[in-house]
Design a protein around this motif. Structure first.
Motif: not given
Length: 482
Positions: A316-345
């Protein structure tokens, strides 16, 4: 204020798994590449009964097991072992610290301490160091997680440390901050004109952060069941990634300016409501084609501990107002991966709407592991004479960090962090107010779970988590980058 560079390094927990796999190989690499001074002496300490010779053999065995083949050099290993010494110590009692200090001897050249221990041992260890004269103005201390299990327990540890070591000599370790690709986040944002003007709510639709593992408990059943995915991964690694993505440009590249901006982000995090958090626990399934058992079987009993968590967060600040950040982590998932995805409009006006091919919005994918790359997905015209009209297709612009810097040696995170600890550079370490901001947010989420008596949803091992995690994004018209 501590000396810039220490001539003595003291490793607590020196016979543990972290030391064998990461710390000793990292210190050897720094030695092999002449990145530490010739005068650096390394002392290990733990409960295990050993003398110097036995610990040197322990170290050599660890190097033989965990060093890459191209790094093994018998002469360099032997010269590294000459730096190594050991003192047995039970840190739960103050009795042995004087013997430790006597073993180490002169620390006028500066002492750096790497403390990797159970949370209940932090206070007696700090007190023991102080009583033995190993906490003076030229001593720095590095603290490996877990630093508590919630805000209150973290405060107890931080207060105990602060009573002896001021913040300028305290180095809280989050090994993700030592990864090359994580550090490249700042270079990507602040050294390239094309990104920073678009790095806000006017141009970015949403952000995804995924840290997925294929492994289960791996012998950590007791620790993990008391911790869970939220405290094990989100509280530290993922919130640090979020802070680096969302922070304002610092005035300069120094520890104070960078950490000031990260703290502002953490203080601006909105506490998610119950509908914006999904928890899961893996059941039976298959990973990499091999059958694996459920968490209940791995743990040996029923449990409410989450092995998966997905969160829709807002800054909740001016730069990011209304932009959702989806976080996901877990064990025994489909593959080992660490990544960040920036989806532009989408583009403001689509002049190609009547042409063949769909016009996808640009995406920036920053992969941290197992590969290391930056990929920008852009729209391009398919080759041809276009007698039937222009056809557009999404294509990647790839920067493989491994290939681009193939002539340079890749460093593991602990090499950089140990060197920075020895040299006194706090830029890649976590400040106390950052830790407090992280814990406050995590504790608020856990309070909601406890109030509503939430149970984690079952998901099959080898999947991408419970179906509710898919619904978390799909109701916003968003799909996870699977």
């Amino acid at each position: 204020m501590a000396a810039l560079r220490s001539s003595t390094l003291l490793l607590f927990g020196a016979t543990g798994d972290l030391s064998r796999r990461m710390l000793l190989p990292s210190l050897y690499a720094l030695h092999a590449d002449n990145l530490v001074g010739d005068d650096l002496v390394i002392y290990g300490t733990a409960r295990s009964e050993m003398d110097d010779t036995e610990f040197r053999q322990f170290t050599k065995d660890a190097l033989c097991e965990f060093l890459p083949e191209d790094r093994k050099n018998e002469g360099l290993i032997d010269s590294f072992l000459e730096r190594i010494f050991y003192q047995t110590l039970d840190a739960s009692t103050i009795d042995g610290f004087d013997d430790l200090a006597k073993k180490i001897g002169d620390i006028s050249g500066g002492l750096s301490i790497f403390l990797s221990t159970a949370p209940f041992l932090f206070e007696p260890t700090i007190n023991g160091l102080k009583s033995a004269g190993l906490a003076g103005d030229n001593v720095k201390i590095g603290l490996e997680k877990p630093l508590g299990t919630d805000f209150e327990s973290s405060m107890v540890i931080n207060d105990a440390v602060a009573a002896v070591f001021p913040e300028c000599r305290t180095f809280r370790i989050d090994h993700y901050l030592g990864k090359e690709t994580v550090q490249n986040l700042m270079a990507l944002r602040f050294a390239n004109m094309m990104f920073e003007p678009l790095w806000n709510s006017h141009a970015i639709e949403h952000v995804q952060i995924t840290v997925s593992e294929t492994v289960g408990l791996e012998g950590r059943a007791g620790f993990y069941d008391d911790t869970g995915a939220l405290r094990d991964m989100v509280q530290n690694h993922m919130l640090q990634l979020l802070a680096l993505i969302a922070m304002e440009p610092p005035a300069s590249f120094d520890s104070t300016a960078i950490r000031d901006e990260k703290v502002k982000v953490l203080r601006s995090l909105r506490v998610p409501n119950d509908n914006d958090v999904v928890t899961g626990q893996y059941g039976d399934g298959a990973v990499d084609g091999q059958p694996v058992k459920s968490y209940v079987d791995d743990f040996g009993g029923l449990s409410r501990t989450e092995t998966f968590v997905a969160i829709k967060a807002f800054v909740d600040n001016w730069r990011w107002q209304g932009v959702p950040f989806y976080l996901r982590t877990g064990k025994r998932l489909s593959e080992r991966r660490s990544e960040i995805v920036i989806q532009f409009k989408p583009v403001a006006h689509n002049i190609f709407k009547d042409k063949a091919g769909s016009l996808a919005s640009n995406r920036l994918i920053i992969r941290l592991q197992p590969e290391e790359y930056v990929r920008l997905l852009v729209m391009a015209k398919e080759p041809g004479l276009d007698r039937e009209g222009i056809t557009l297709r999404e294509v990647p612009l790839d920067l493989s960090l491994t290939k681009a810097f193939s002539h340079m040696r890749r460093r593991i995170a602990y090499e950089r962090l140990l060197l920075d600890l020895i040299e006194g550079d706090q830029t890649l370490f976590v400040r106390r107010d950052e830790v407090e901001g992280q814990w406050r947010w995590i504790d608020a989420i856990r309070a909601i779970w406890q109030r509503d008596k939430n149970m984690p949803k079952n998901y099959g091992a080898g999947s991408w988590g419970p179906s509710a995690a898919i619904a978390l994004t799909e109701r916003d018209g968003v799909s996870w980058n699977d």
